[in-house]
Design a protein around this motif. Structure first.
Motif, short mmCIF file in Angstrom:
data_model
loop_
_atom_site.label_atom_id
_atom_site.label_comp_id
_atom_site.label_asym_id
_atom_site.label_seq_id
_atom_site.Cartn_x
_atom_site.Cartn_y
_atom_site.Cartn_z
N TYR A 79 -43.90 -37.34 9.71
CA TYR A 79 -44.23 -36.79 10.87
C TYR A 79 -43.15 -35.69 11.63
O TYR A 79 -43.34 -35.09 12.45
CB TYR A 79 -44.24 -37.92 12.12
N LEU A 80 -41.95 -35.82 10.84
CA LEU A 80 -40.56 -34.98 11.08
C LEU A 80 -40.46 -33.79 10.21
O LEU A 80 -39.66 -33.04 10.51
CB LEU A 80 -39.37 -35.90 11.34
N THR A 81 -41.29 -33.71 9.24
CA THR A 81 -41.27 -32.75 8.19
C THR A 81 -42.32 -31.69 8.28
O THR A 81 -43.54 -32.31 7.96
CB THR A 81 -41.41 -33.48 6.74
N PRO A 82 -41.86 -30.60 8.62
CA PRO A 82 -43.10 -29.33 9.02
C PRO A 82 -43.92 -29.04 7.90
O PRO A 82 -42.82 -29.05 6.67
CB PRO A 82 -42.00 -28.45 9.55
N HIS A 83 -44.81 -28.86 7.70
CA HIS A 83 -45.88 -28.11 6.67
C HIS A 83 -46.19 -26.82 7.40
O HIS A 83 -47.46 -26.88 7.45
CB HIS A 83 -46.48 -29.06 6.04
N THR A 84 -45.49 -26.07 7.76
CA THR A 84 -45.97 -24.91 8.65
C THR A 84 -46.95 -24.06 7.80
O THR A 84 -46.64 -23.82 6.53
CB THR A 84 -45.06 -24.29 9.49
N ARG A 85 -47.73 -23.34 8.55
CA ARG A 85 -48.73 -22.37 8.14
C ARG A 85 -49.00 -21.08 8.82
O ARG A 85 -49.52 -20.29 8.68
CB ARG A 85 -50.05 -23.05 7.38
N HIS A 170 -41.24 -36.11 17.47
CA HIS A 170 -40.47 -37.24 17.97
C HIS A 170 -41.17 -38.28 18.82
O HIS A 170 -41.03 -39.52 18.72
CB HIS A 170 -39.21 -36.65 18.53
N LEU A 171 -42.06 -37.75 19.68
CA LEU A 171 -42.80 -38.69 20.44
C LEU A 171 -43.69 -39.46 19.74
O LEU A 171 -43.94 -40.73 19.65
CB LEU A 171 -43.60 -37.83 21.42
#
Length: 629
Positions: A79-85, A170-171
């Motif tokens: 949940y803290l590791t971005p996989h942005t597109r 983080h929530l």
């Protein structure tokens, strides 16, 4: 000599002086013995805590990405590791937002990662509207096959989401670690359509999840109402000039002579829409009778927040029959904590001052009083300034104190309490033979009006924001099993974070929709307090936990545009506080005890903050509260 022998000696009357001296001696001996025993107990307790807390390390908080990630269980790292597109320009692009926490390390240096991928084309407005309509029509509950259908008495957690994905990450991590989260329904209410946020939410696998989308957002209406219409009156134009220009809503500026700003009206519209959507429109909630808990994207919860919420709900019948709101989050002007580690005089302490704008919330209005409800205060938000100090103990751990308004003259008697569980007492017997001792350290923080005053809320009248005093209190963890709660009228600026109510309360609020929708204040919480004061037959009355289970971690938002919007520092402090609370067994209390505020001052009717004079906003708001089934 014969005369001397014939005299009769008359004994002096017994005044009891010797008896009193003996009694005083015994009392002193008993008192000294009690002090010695208490000191030995404290020394033993300190040695135990010292050996346990040394594992926490000498450093208080490490706000580096690795340190924060180390505080999170490995299964939740996803949940803290971005996989942005959302950040591409060509086949080989530069991702400026791919760092774990707002593209920053503990040193604040920006990071950039160059990767190769296919070109991403973000959806246009037409496609976004189509997707929003599809989501809202389908009402798909994710993970329902794993966790079963929603029970009528289960907790529904509604999270209002804008664009701050880092805080949201983080929530979600904090929610994932909560006890009984698998029984809850987690509803994310969005006013901005974003594929990265959608991917993150749809990745959740620890409970049932539902996404709803506010359909009247600025994003989907950029050049028309409820966005910014080209013919809208400029905010600061005079009414006479507006009438001459024949701009939209020229006849109806707000209380302070200003015209509508779309970016500030959206939040109130979104709040009333999502509440009505959850209670009155969703099929999954049609027969729901339990609590609905309201959170925001930049909140952070303790792992026992659902446990404590259920306990508070069970005890309302005997502790507070008139209570119709339960609040898990309370505000502090300053949050100061430290822990002692060493047997010797060397103290390794973690001391942090976290302003209202970070850990436990912020004032969204520059004209609001900065007086915030204290977590371990035995006084309500109407209390005066706190001024007290007593002797300190070496084995102090983590505790929170109270906030007061230094512009008021009355002094508050000192209170005793720990981080999550507090016990109140007076400070009149500092050295008496009681079974406890307490310590108070004070920290002051000067408040100022919002730095973006001209931009965001000069609708409102000016009020004094005086220096605040925050008290720090200590008690042994023996008392942590008894959680203190307070009861008082619901106050918008103090009880609007992590609060819950049921369908009955919502039905009463909805009946007062005209008061909510026509009150000239762009803040939903102030409008809700206006409803309570002016319309509800049964006013909003809250039970507030004195040790917060909901924290505010957002440092940047609609009303705060800091130069440094990193969330690392605040999040690391929240993690540290909760870790010590967990290790000190201050979570999951055995019972609740009620403390009644000593001073309850009737809340005055408030003049609104403005920003809500446009009749179009009144009409849209009222239409969103109409029953649809």
């Amino acid at each position: 000599m014969s005369k001397m022998r014939g005299r009769i000696l008359i004994p002096l009357p017994n005044t009891g002086a010797m008896g009193r001296k003996r009694n005083n001696f015994y009392m002193r001996s008993i008192f000294l013995l009690a002090l010695c025993i208490f000191g030995l107990l404290q020394y033993h307790n300190f040695n135990y805590l010292d050996s346990r807390d040394n594992a926490l390390g000498e450093a208080v908080t490490n706000d580096s990405d690795d340190a924060i990630l180390a505080m999170v269980p490995a299964p939740l790292h996803k949940y803290l590791t971005p996989h942005t597109r959302n950040h591409t320009t060509s086949g080989a692009g530069v991702v400026s937002g791919a760092a774990l926490l707002l593209n920053s390390s503990s040193s604040g240096a920006a990071t950039a990662t160059t990767i190769s991928f296919d070109v991403y084309h973000p959806p246009n407005i037409t496609e976004i509207k189509r997707q929003i309509l599809r989501y809202n029509d389908m009402q798909t509950v994710l993970n329902e096959d794993t966790f079963g259908p929603l029970q009528n008495d289960s907790v529904i957690i509604v999270v209002q989401v804008h664009t701050r994905i880092t805080y949201l990450r983080h929530l979600i991590v904090s929610l994932a670690q909560a006890k009984d989260i698998s029984k809850a329904l987690l509803v994310f209410s969005h006013d901005y359509y974003d594929d990265d946020i959608n991917d993150l939410v749809q990745q959740i696998d620890f409970c049932k999840v539902l996404q709803i989308f506010y359909p009247y957002s600025i994003q989907t209406h950029p050049n028309e109402y409820p966005g910014v219409d080209p013919n809208d009156c400029p905010r600061n134009i005079k009414k006479e000039q507006a009438l001459m220009a024949n701009c939209n809503n020229a006849m109806f500026p707000d209380l302070y002579g200003h015209y509508r700003e779309a970016k500030f009206t959206q939040t109130k519209h979104h709040w009333i829409w999502k509440a009505n959507r959850v209670f009155n429109e969703l099929e999954v909630t049609r027969y729901h009778t339990g609590l609905v808990l309201f959170l925001e994207e930049d909140h952070y919860v303790a792992e026992d927040f659902l446990y404590l919420l259920a306990m508070m709900q069970q005890r309302t019948k005997d502790l507070c029959p008139q209570c119709n709101v339960l609040s898990l989050g309370t505000y502090l002007k300053t949050f100061n904590y430290y822990t002692y580690h060493s047997k010797t005089n060397k103290k390794s302490y973690a001391s942090s001052l976290i302003s209202t704008n970070s850990l436990l919330g912020y004032n969204r209005n520059n004209n609001r009083n900065s007086v915030q409800l204290a977590v371990s205060s035995s006084y309500s938000s109407y209390s005066s300034s706190a001024q007290s100090s007593t002797s300190s103990l070496r084995n102090a751990k983590v505790y929170v104190g109270d906030t007061g308004d230094s512009n008021k003259n009355a002094a508050i008697s000192s209170k005793r309490g720990n981080l999550i569980n507090t016990v109140t007492a007076t400070a009149t017997a500092t050295a008496t033979a009681t079974a406890t001792a307490h310590a108070t350290a004070t920290a002051t923080a000067a408040t100022s009006s919002d730095t973006t005053n001209n931009e965001q809320n000069s609708h409102s009248s000016n009020k004094n924001n005086g220096a605040q005093t925050w008290n720090y209190h200590v008690l042994p963890s023996l008392y942590s099993v008894y959680q203190k709660v307070e009861v008082m009228p619901w106050v918008s600026s103090k009880h609007n974070m992590g609060f819950a109510f049921n369908r009955t309360t919502w039905t009463n609020i909805r009946k007062c929709a005209r008061h909510f929708c026509t009150y000239d204040d762009y803040n939903w919480d102030w409008s809700l307090q206006h409803v309570s004061q002016q319309c509800l037959q049964r006013k909003l009355h809250a039970m507030i936990v004195k040790g917060p289970r909901v924290f505010h971690i957002g440092e940047c938002g609609v009303h705060h545009k800091n130069k440094n919007c990193e969330s690392n520092l605040v999040i690391s402090k929240v993690q540290h506080v909760l870790r010590i609370a967990r290790n000190s067994h201050q979570l999951f209390p055995r019972s609740l005890t009620l403390t009644v505020p000593s001073l309850i001052k009737k809340s005055k009717l408030r003049k609104g903050n403005g920003g809500w004079g446009d009749l179009r906003d009144h009409e849209l708001c009222l239409n969103m509260t109409l029953p649809t089934r």
